[in-house]
Design an enzyme around this catalytic site. Structure first.
Site, mmCIF file in Angstrom:
data_model
loop_
_atom_site.group_PDB
_atom_site.id
_atom_site.type_symbol
_atom_site.label_atom_id
_atom_site.label_comp_id
_atom_site.label_asym_id
_atom_site.label_seq_id
_atom_site.Cartn_x
_atom_site.Cartn_y
_atom_site.Cartn_z
ATOM 1 N N ARG A 215 23.984 -1.111 13.784
ATOM 2 C CA ARG A 215 22.689 -0.556 13.367
ATOM 3 C C ARG A 215 21.676 -1.654 13.054
ATOM 4 O O ARG A 215 20.489 -1.528 13.370
ATOM 5 C CB ARG A 215 22.888 0.342 12.144
ATOM 6 C CG ARG A 215 21.602 1.021 11.707
ATOM 7 C CD ARG A 215 21.910 2.185 10.774
ATOM 8 N NE ARG A 215 20.713 2.933 10.454
ATOM 9 C CZ ARG A 215 20.177 2.984 9.225
ATOM 10 N NH1 ARG A 215 20.725 2.312 8.225
ATOM 11 N NH2 ARG A 215 19.096 3.706 9.016
ATOM 12 N N HIS B 36 17.921 -1.925 14.615
ATOM 13 C CA HIS B 36 16.718 -2.038 13.789
ATOM 14 C C HIS B 36 16.027 -3.377 13.984
ATOM 15 O O HIS B 36 14.825 -3.486 13.740
ATOM 16 C CB HIS B 36 17.049 -1.805 12.321
ATOM 17 C CG HIS B 36 17.289 -0.362 11.995
ATOM 18 N ND1 HIS B 36 17.125 0.170 10.745
ATOM 19 C CD2 HIS B 36 17.660 0.683 12.782
ATOM 20 C CE1 HIS B 36 17.399 1.472 10.763
ATOM 21 N NE2 HIS B 36 17.744 1.798 11.990
ATOM 22 N N ASN C 204 15.067 1.166 6.321
ATOM 23 C CA ASN C 204 16.036 0.116 5.985
ATOM 24 C C ASN C 204 16.433 0.095 4.514
ATOM 25 O O ASN C 204 17.582 -0.262 4.174
ATOM 26 C CB ASN C 204 15.466 -1.259 6.336
ATOM 27 C CG ASN C 204 15.290 -1.460 7.834
ATOM 28 O OD1 ASN C 204 15.967 -0.805 8.630
ATOM 29 N ND2 ASN C 204 14.386 -2.353 8.225
ATOM 30 N N HIS D 51 26.280 6.831 16.922
ATOM 31 C CA HIS D 51 26.626 7.631 15.735
ATOM 32 C C HIS D 51 28.027 8.237 15.837
ATOM 33 O O HIS D 51 28.365 9.132 15.094
ATOM 34 C CB HIS D 51 25.567 8.719 15.499
ATOM 35 C CG HIS D 51 24.229 8.176 15.073
ATOM 36 N ND1 HIS D 51 23.086 8.936 14.979
ATOM 37 C CD2 HIS D 51 23.847 6.922 14.723
ATOM 38 C CE1 HIS D 51 22.083 8.187 14.582
ATOM 39 N NE2 HIS D 51 22.505 6.953 14.421
HETATM 40 C C1 HEM Z 1 17.750 8.012 18.033
HETATM 41 C C2 HEM Z 1 17.215 7.678 16.900
HETATM 42 C C3 HEM Z 1 18.012 7.293 15.685
HETATM 43 C C4 HEM Z 1 17.832 7.769 14.430
HETATM 44 C C5 HEM Z 1 16.770 8.757 13.977
HETATM 45 C C6 HEM Z 1 18.840 7.154 13.608
HETATM 46 C C7 HEM Z 1 18.948 7.370 12.236
HETATM 47 C C8 HEM Z 1 20.015 6.953 11.479
HETATM 48 C C9 HEM Z 1 20.206 7.269 10.098
HETATM 49 C C10 HEM Z 1 19.236 8.077 9.231
HETATM 50 C C11 HEM Z 1 21.377 6.734 9.697
HETATM 51 C C12 HEM Z 1 21.992 6.826 8.301
HETATM 52 C C13 HEM Z 1 21.320 5.797 7.438
HETATM 53 C C14 HEM Z 1 21.503 6.042 5.967
HETATM 54 O O1 HEM Z 1 21.378 7.187 5.517
HETATM 55 O O2 HEM Z 1 21.746 5.067 5.231
HETATM 56 C C15 HEM Z 1 21.931 6.057 10.830
HETATM 57 C C16 HEM Z 1 23.122 5.361 10.814
HETATM 58 C C17 HEM Z 1 23.579 4.635 11.888
HETATM 59 N N1 HEM Z 1 22.912 4.425 13.077
HETATM 60 FE FE1 HEM Z 1 21.314 5.426 13.750
HETATM 61 N N2 HEM Z 1 19.609 6.349 14.361
HETATM 62 C C18 HEM Z 1 19.158 6.381 15.650
HETATM 63 C C19 HEM Z 1 19.633 5.657 16.709
HETATM 64 C C20 HEM Z 1 20.608 4.696 16.610
HETATM 65 C C21 HEM Z 1 20.913 3.710 17.617
HETATM 66 C C22 HEM Z 1 20.128 3.537 18.918
HETATM 67 C C23 HEM Z 1 21.958 2.980 17.163
HETATM 68 C C24 HEM Z 1 22.650 1.799 17.797
HETATM 69 C C25 HEM Z 1 22.741 1.622 19.089
HETATM 70 C C26 HEM Z 1 22.311 3.522 15.862
HETATM 71 C C27 HEM Z 1 23.377 3.117 15.105
HETATM 72 C C28 HEM Z 1 23.690 3.627 13.855
HETATM 73 C C29 HEM Z 1 24.932 3.341 13.167
HETATM 74 C C30 HEM Z 1 26.089 2.562 13.744
HETATM 75 C C31 HEM Z 1 24.846 3.957 11.920
HETATM 76 C C32 HEM Z 1 25.862 3.880 10.772
HETATM 77 C C33 HEM Z 1 25.569 2.626 9.957
HETATM 78 C C34 HEM Z 1 26.502 2.379 8.786
HETATM 79 O O3 HEM Z 1 27.478 3.083 8.568
HETATM 80 O O4 HEM Z 1 26.239 1.389 8.055
HETATM 81 N N3 HEM Z 1 21.464 4.535 15.562
HETATM 82 N N4 HEM Z 1 21.083 6.190 11.897
#
Ligand code: HEM
Ligand SMILES: *[C@@H]1O[C@H](CO)[C@@H](O)[C@H](O)[C@H]1NC(C)=O
Ligand SMILES: *[C@@H]1O[C@H](CO)[C@@H](O)[C@H](O)[C@H]1NC(C)=O
Length: 331
Positions: free
Chosen positions: A65, A69, A97, A196
Site C-alpha cells: 500500500r 500511495h 495516510n 485487497h
Molecule cells: C481502487 C482504489 C483504492 C481504494 C479506495 C483503497 C482504499 C484503501 C483503504 C481505505 C484501506 C484501509 C486503510 C485503513 O483503514 O487504514 C486500504 C488498505 C489497503 N490497500 Fe487499498 N485502496 C485502493 C487501491 C489499492 C491499490 C491499487 C493497492 C495496491 C496495489 C492497494 C493496497 C492496499 C493494501 C495492501 C491494503 C492493506 C494495508 C495494510 O494492511 O496495512 N489498494 N485501501
C-alpha cells in the site's frame, strides 16, 4: 454465448495489458539497473522483507500500500517516505495516510543495510518497488521482474496526496477517473484492487456502508446481511475508528483471487471494492468475474499492472537524487 463473448473481451484486455507492460521495458527503467553497481540489492531487500513478514504477516500488505500511495503522488519517487521539513509538509498526515499507512521502519532498516553494502547507489523508490514485489511473493502471490532506475524526489506533496489517492467511499466513476489521471486503465483498476486480498482496514474506512451509505441513513444494500453483522460488531456507529477488519475475510494473509469471489457474494469490505462488481452496466463486472474464476489470469494481469503503476512519473537519469536515508532529502 453472452458469457463467452464477455470472457473473450476480458482476455483481449488482458493481452493488451501484458503488451502495455512489455512496452515499458523500452522506457527508462530496466531490471538490470543495479547488476554491476549493487548486485546484492534484491537479496538484501528480500531477506529484510522475509524477516518483517515473519514477524507480522500484515507487513506485506502495508508495504504494498505504501508503494501505491507513493506512485499516485508525484510518481514513484519515495515522496511518501519523507518526514516534515521547513520546506514542505509530509504526505504522512494527508487524509488517506494519517493513522493508516505503516511500514516506514521496515523500509528504513532495509535501506540502512543496502547503504552499508552499496553506499549512495540504490534509491528509496526502487527499494519500495522491490519490497512490494517481495511482500506479494512472501504471501504466496505472483513474482515479476521489477524495473529499476527510479530516483528519489527532493519534495513531497500533502495536497496531491489528498487529491490523487481515491477514498474508500468513492463511486466507480470517481475510481476510474483517479486511475485514468495516472495513466491507468479500468482493467488496471480492477486488477490492482485485487491487492485487497491481503491486509486490514480500519472501521472508519467502511463505517458509512454499515449505517449511512452516501448520506442515505441506510445500510449499503450490497453487503451480505451476516457479513454486515460481523462488521458492525467491531465497527459501532461511533467510536472504535481504528478497530481493524481484514480486507479479505477468508484468507487475509494469502495473496490469491479470493478477493474477487468475495465481491461476488457481497463480502467486499470497502465501497470501492464492491462497486467494481455491483455497478450496473460496467465492464468491471466481467473482469472481476474472470479473475474470480481464474487465479492465473489475475496473477498475469496483476504483474502487468504493477509494472505499469511502478512506471508512473519516475525520476530518472540525473533528476532527483539517491537519498542517504529515506525519511529526509540529502542536505
Ligand atoms: C481502487 C482504489 C483504492 C481504494 C479506495 C483503497 C482504499 C484503501 C483503504 C481505505 C484501506 C484501509 C486503510 C485503513 O483503514 O487504514 C486500504 C488498505 C489497503 N490497500 Fe487499498 N485502496 C485502493 C487501491 C489499492 C491499490 C491499487 C493497492 C495496491 C496495489 C492497494 C493496497 C492496499 C493494501 C495492501 C491494503 C492493506 C494495508 C495494510 O494492511 O496495512 N489498494 N485501501
Ligand atoms: C492525524 O491524526 C492525528 C491523531 O489522530 C490527529 O491528531 C491529527 O489531527 C490528524 N492530522 C490530520 C491532518 O488530519
Ligand atoms: C464520502 O465521505 C465523505 C466524508 O468522509 C463525505 O463527505 C462524502 O459525501 C462521501 N461520499 C460518498 C459518495 O458517499
Amino acid at each position: 454465448m453472452a458469457k463467452s463473448i464477455s470472457q473473450g473481451s476480458v482476455f483481449g484486455y488482458l493481452l493488451l495489458n501484458l503488451l502495455a507492460a512489455q512496452l515499458v521495458v523500452f522506457g527508462q527503467l530496466t531490471p538490470g539497473f543495479y547488476y554491476t553497481t549493487c548486485p546484492e540489492v534484491e537479496d538484501i531487500v528480500f531477506v529484510g522483507m522475509q524477516q518483517a513478514v515473519q514477524k507480522e504477516a500484515r507487513m506485506a500488505a502495508s508495504i504494498l500500500r505504501l508503494f501505491f500511495h507513493d506512485c499516485f503522488v508525484q510518481g514513484c519517487d519515495a515522496s511518501i517516505l519523507l518526514d516534515d521539513t521547513a520546506m514542505f509538509q509530509s504526505e504522512k498526515t494527508a487524509a488517506p495516510n494519517n493513522n493508516s499507512v505503516r511500514g516506514f521502519d521496515v523500509i528504513d532498516s532495509i535501506k540502512a543495510q543496502v547503504e552499508f553494502a552499496c553506499p549512495g547507489i540504490v534509491s528509496c523508490a526502487d527499494i519500495l518497488a522491490i519490497a512490494s514485489r517481495d511482500g506479494v511473493v512472501l504471501s504466496q502471490g505472483p513474482r515479476w521482474d521489477v524495473l529499476l532506475g527510479r530516483r528519489d524526489s527532493r519534495t513531497a506533496s500533502l495536497s496531491l496526496a489528498n487529491t490523487n489517492i481515491p477514498a474508500p467511499n468513492s463511486t466507480l466513476s470517481a475510481l476510474i477517473s483517479k486511475f485514468s489521471a495516472q495513466g491507468l486503465s479500468i482493467l488496471d483498476l480492477v486488477t490492482l484492487s485485487g491487492a485487497h486480498t491481503i491486509g486490514q482496514s480500519r472501521c472508519v474506512s467502511f463505517r458509512q456502508r454499515l449505517y449511512n451509505k452516501a448520506n442515505s441513513g441506510q445500510q449499503d444494500p450490497t453487503i451480505a446481511p451476516l457479513y454486515a453483522q460481523q462488521l458492525q460488531s467491531i465497527c459501532p456507529p461511533s467510536g472504535g475508528d481504528n478497530n481493524l477488519f481484514p480486507l479479505d475475510i477468508f484468507t487475509p494473509t494469502l495473496f490469491n483471487n479470493q478477493y474477487y469471489t468475495n465481491l461476488e457474494i457481497n463480502e467486499g469490505l470497502l465501497n470501492s471494492d464492491e462497486v467494481l462488481y455491483t455497478t450496473t452496466g460496467s465492464s468491471t463486472l466481467s473482469m472481476a468475474q474472470n479473475f474470480a474464476s481464474s487465479q492465473a489470469d489475475f496473477f498475469a494481469s496483476f504483474t502487468a499492472s504493477m509494472v505499469k503503476m511502478g512506471n508512473i512519473g519516475t525520476l530518472t537519469g540525473s533528476n532527483g537524487e539517491i537519498r542517504k536515508t529515506c525519511r529526509a532529502i540529502n542536505s
